[in-house]
Design a protein around this motif. Structure first.
Motif, PDB file in Angstrom:
ATOM      1  N   THR A 160      74.324  11.583  61.393  1.00  0.00           N
ATOM      2  CA  THR A 160      73.400  12.803  61.251  1.00  0.00           C
ATOM      3  C   THR A 160      72.811  12.701  62.771  1.00  0.00           C
ATOM      4  O   THR A 160      72.468  13.893  63.245  1.00  0.00           O
ATOM      5  N   LEU A 161      72.611  11.743  63.363  1.00  0.00           N
ATOM      6  CA  LEU A 161      71.947  11.658  64.585  1.00  0.00           C
ATOM      7  C   LEU A 161      73.093  12.373  65.678  1.00  0.00           C
ATOM      8  O   LEU A 161      72.712  13.033  66.624  1.00  0.00           O
ATOM      9  N   ALA A 162      74.197  12.130  65.723  1.00  0.00           N
ATOM     10  CA  ALA A 162      75.461  12.572  66.388  1.00  0.00           C
ATOM     11  C   ALA A 162      75.538  14.285  65.965  1.00  0.00           C
ATOM     12  O   ALA A 162      75.682  14.926  67.123  1.00  0.00           O
ATOM     13  N   GLY A 163      75.423  14.384  64.904  1.00  0.00           N
ATOM     14  CA  GLY A 163      75.404  15.826  64.573  1.00  0.00           C
ATOM     15  C   GLY A 163      74.162  16.753  65.241  1.00  0.00           C
ATOM     16  O   GLY A 163      74.194  17.866  65.833  1.00  0.00           O
ATOM     17  N   LEU A 164      73.091  16.077  65.000  1.00  0.00           N
ATOM     18  CA  LEU A 164      71.975  16.685  65.792  1.00  0.00           C
ATOM     19  C   LEU A 164      71.803  16.872  67.444  1.00  0.00           C
ATOM     20  O   LEU A 164      71.609  17.544  67.821  1.00  0.00           O
TER      21      LEU A 164
END
Length: 78
Positions: A16-20
């Motif tokens: 999720t952090l990578a996508g964000l």
């Protein structure tokens, strides 16, 4: 690929952090490119305006009038 790797290493939170992070990076780069494009357009407009001014001076000098006649002819045209 990076997201899958991060999910295996850090779990769902890492993905999720990578996508964000990817979304934020895309927004920042897009804004930067837009500003750069606008700056280039402004510079091109300024160069064109300078060239038009130089051409007007050349045309005025080539008219055959003396400098004081050019001033009198130009007076009130501003």
């Amino acid at each position: 690929m990076i997201e899958a790797l991060l999910q295996t290493i850090l779990g769902p939170l890492g993905g999720t952090l990578a996508g964000l992070g990817a979304v934020i990076a895309a927004l920042v780069l897009g804004r930067w490119q837009g500003a750069k494009s606008e700056r280039n357009k402004r510079n091109a407009d300024e160069i064109k305006a300078q060239e038009r001014g130089r051409q007007a001076v050349r045309d005025g000098r080539a008219s055959g009038n003396t400098p004081d006649e050019r001033v009198r002819n130009n007076d009130g045209m501003w």
